[in-house]
Design an enzyme around this catalytic site. Sequence first.
Site, mmCIF file in Angstrom:
data_model
loop_
_atom_site.group_PDB
_atom_site.id
_atom_site.type_symbol
_atom_site.label_atom_id
_atom_site.label_comp_id
_atom_site.label_asym_id
_atom_site.label_seq_id
_atom_site.Cartn_x
_atom_site.Cartn_y
_atom_site.Cartn_z
ATOM 1 N N ARG A 151 0.830 -1.215 0.000
ATOM 2 C CA ARG A 151 0.000 0.000 0.000
ATOM 3 C C ARG A 151 0.861 1.260 0.000
ATOM 4 N NH1 ARG A 151 -2.694 -3.249 3.932
ATOM 5 N NH2 ARG A 151 -4.756 -3.934 3.246
ATOM 6 N N ASP A 171 9.558 -7.015 -4.763
ATOM 7 C CA ASP A 171 8.474 -7.518 -3.925
ATOM 8 C C ASP A 171 8.012 -8.841 -4.524
ATOM 9 O OD1 ASP A 171 6.040 -8.122 -2.649
ATOM 10 O OD2 ASP A 171 5.587 -6.006 -2.303
ATOM 11 N N ARG A 232 10.272 0.131 9.234
ATOM 12 C CA ARG A 232 10.590 -0.293 10.593
ATOM 13 C C ARG A 232 12.102 -0.334 10.788
ATOM 14 N NH1 ARG A 232 6.376 0.896 11.933
ATOM 15 N NH2 ARG A 232 4.745 -0.275 13.002
ATOM 16 N N GLU A 261 13.235 1.746 19.931
ATOM 17 C CA GLU A 261 12.581 3.056 20.104
ATOM 18 C C GLU A 261 11.996 3.168 21.500
ATOM 19 O OE1 GLU A 261 9.741 3.664 16.961
ATOM 20 O OE2 GLU A 261 11.253 3.528 15.394
ATOM 21 N N HIS A 279 10.083 8.626 14.323
ATOM 22 C CA HIS A 279 8.911 7.805 13.967
ATOM 23 C C HIS A 279 7.684 8.700 13.745
ATOM 24 C CE1 HIS A 279 7.175 3.486 14.387
ATOM 25 N NE2 HIS A 279 6.454 4.195 13.538
HETATM 26 P P1 NAD Z 1 1.624 -3.705 2.953
HETATM 27 O O1 NAD Z 1 1.384 -4.997 3.635
HETATM 28 O O2 NAD Z 1 0.535 -3.102 2.149
HETATM 29 O O3 NAD Z 1 2.910 -3.813 2.020
HETATM 30 C C1 NAD Z 1 4.086 -4.505 2.374
HETATM 31 C C2 NAD Z 1 4.649 -5.112 1.101
HETATM 32 O O4 NAD Z 1 5.880 -5.763 1.443
HETATM 33 C C3 NAD Z 1 3.731 -6.178 0.473
HETATM 34 O O5 NAD Z 1 3.468 -5.876 -0.882
HETATM 35 C C4 NAD Z 1 4.504 -7.483 0.619
HETATM 36 O O6 NAD Z 1 4.327 -8.357 -0.482
HETATM 37 C C5 NAD Z 1 5.941 -6.987 0.706
HETATM 38 N N1 NAD Z 1 6.826 -7.926 1.412
HETATM 39 C C6 NAD Z 1 6.577 -8.611 2.547
HETATM 40 N N2 NAD Z 1 7.647 -9.362 2.877
HETATM 41 C C7 NAD Z 1 8.583 -9.135 1.938
HETATM 42 C C8 NAD Z 1 9.905 -9.614 1.732
HETATM 43 N N3 NAD Z 1 10.474 -10.491 2.581
HETATM 44 N N4 NAD Z 1 10.597 -9.170 0.651
HETATM 45 C C9 NAD Z 1 10.038 -8.271 -0.209
HETATM 46 N N5 NAD Z 1 8.770 -7.789 -0.077
HETATM 47 C C10 NAD Z 1 8.056 -8.221 0.988
HETATM 48 O O7 NAD Z 1 2.085 -2.694 4.109
HETATM 49 P P2 NAD Z 1 2.139 -1.111 4.038
HETATM 50 O O8 NAD Z 1 0.843 -0.544 4.456
HETATM 51 O O9 NAD Z 1 2.709 -0.688 2.746
HETATM 52 O O10 NAD Z 1 3.154 -0.804 5.239
HETATM 53 C C11 NAD Z 1 4.484 -1.269 5.222
HETATM 54 C C12 NAD Z 1 5.095 -1.095 6.595
HETATM 55 O O11 NAD Z 1 5.310 0.293 6.851
HETATM 56 C C13 NAD Z 1 4.212 -1.540 7.760
HETATM 57 O O12 NAD Z 1 4.335 -2.923 8.002
HETATM 58 C C14 NAD Z 1 4.709 -0.713 8.925
HETATM 59 O O13 NAD Z 1 5.657 -1.422 9.651
HETATM 60 C C15 NAD Z 1 5.373 0.478 8.252
HETATM 61 N N6 NAD Z 1 4.722 1.759 8.569
HETATM 62 C C16 NAD Z 1 5.455 2.721 9.164
HETATM 63 C C17 NAD Z 1 4.886 3.936 9.446
HETATM 64 C C18 NAD Z 1 5.668 5.015 10.153
HETATM 65 O O14 NAD Z 1 5.091 5.753 10.911
HETATM 66 N N7 NAD Z 1 6.947 5.144 9.928
HETATM 67 C C19 NAD Z 1 3.544 4.181 9.127
HETATM 68 C C20 NAD Z 1 2.815 3.170 8.509
HETATM 69 C C21 NAD Z 1 3.411 1.946 8.243
HETATM 70 C C1 MLT Z 2 2.298 2.058 11.835
HETATM 71 O O1 MLT Z 2 2.754 0.930 11.672
HETATM 72 O O2 MLT Z 2 1.095 2.321 11.666
HETATM 73 C C2 MLT Z 2 3.210 3.170 12.205
HETATM 74 O O3 MLT Z 2 4.421 2.780 12.649
HETATM 75 C C3 MLT Z 2 2.626 4.311 12.898
HETATM 76 C C4 MLT Z 2 2.494 4.287 14.378
HETATM 77 O O4 MLT Z 2 3.129 3.529 15.084
HETATM 78 O O5 MLT Z 2 1.708 5.059 14.867
#
Ligand code: NAD
Ligand code: MLT
Length: 311
Positions: A151, A171, A232, A261, A279
């Site tokens: 996403r 991916d 992460r 963290e 973060h």
């Molecule tokens: P998502 O599940 O929609 O997308 C993750 C993608 O990674 C998927 O398409 C999956 O096929 C791929 N994937 C999984 N394992 C893999 C691997 N070993 N090698 C290659 N590709 C692989 O998730 P998303 O909504 O895009 O979010 C991704 C991550 O971002 C979350 O899991 C979360 O930890 C992180 N996140 C961080 C923040 C922040 O505040 N910094 C905010 C939102 C999400």
């Molecule tokens: C998440 O996975 O949604 C983000 O890391 C954001 C948060 O922790 O609030």
Amino acid sequence: MNKPVVLVAEELSPAGIAVLGADFEVRQTDGADRSQLLPALAEADALIVRSATQVDAEALSHAPRLRVVARAGVGLDNVDVEAATKAGVMVVNAPTSNITSAAEHTVALILASARNVAQGHSALKGGEWKRSKYTGVELDEKVVGILGLGRIGQLVAQRLQPFGVELIAYDPFLQPARAAQIGVRMVSLEELLAESDFITVHLPKSKETVGLIGDRELHAVKPSVRIVNVARGGIVDEAALYAALKEGRVAGAGIDVFAKEPCTDSPLFELDNVVVTPHLGASTHEAQEKAGTQVARSVKLALSGEFVPDA
Ligand code: NAD
Ligand code: MLT
């Protein structure tokens, strides 16, 4: 009759609290402090967390009444979903609540890293007018490698396209047809490392992804590469990244997330070619309101014994 107790272990938006309404007793605790969390779990029917609360087997064993754990955000790496399922506790999250915010923050860090925004800002506020030292690079005609085209990775791709970049992604779980639809070429990890001018990480944290970008991988990149991680901490090995930046094998980095963290002290902070944020990927009013209201609705449904649809 006693109302079911919803334990809110991290900040939840007022809109989320409002959704819970008068049918529940809402209690607050500091989920990062185990000495507060564990006793507070004794009477909790639901637990709402963000990323600072570790909902592990020990925490679950202190929660005999718990029926639902709600993660007000995307990543579930701080919740032991297997242990929760074994204990009969439902786990819900808000998988789309903050994806726009995370994608926008990623673009901010890519641009900040390309144009030395934070470094120029600090120097100027310190009374130094340094133009040539902070000469940057354009995004135009550069290759951006996206690790994890889910996403957030897809939203980042769509937002970067107007900058004139070439987009590639690694991916193995994504249909290449979907990537083609949004103008992204799927490549192997090795190709992504070798070709990218910017690498941006959007993977979930798992046994497979921790250390995915480590010392070996950072020897396989262009020395001009800039690496951004808004996914992460630990997916990009911090010690290996520090060594690569210090030795000029990586040109810059934008880091929002850390292996441990809160992180207020890191060798990475010493380096002038690193821009960091604490973060903040999901920290917008809009994302927090969506995350809060989505999980509050799921908690209400779960505690009423109703079907909880995917958010
Ligand atoms: P998502 O599940 O929609 O997308 C993750 C993608 O990674 C998927 O398409 C999956 O096929 C791929 N994937 C999984 N394992 C893999 C691997 N070993 N090698 C290659 N590709 C692989 O998730 P998303 O909504 O895009 O979010 C991704 C991550 O971002 C979350 O899991 C979360 O930890 C992180 N996140 C961080 C923040 C922040 O505040 N910094 C905010 C939102 C999400
Ligand atoms: C998440 O996975 O949604 C983000 O890391 C954001 C948060 O922790 O609030």
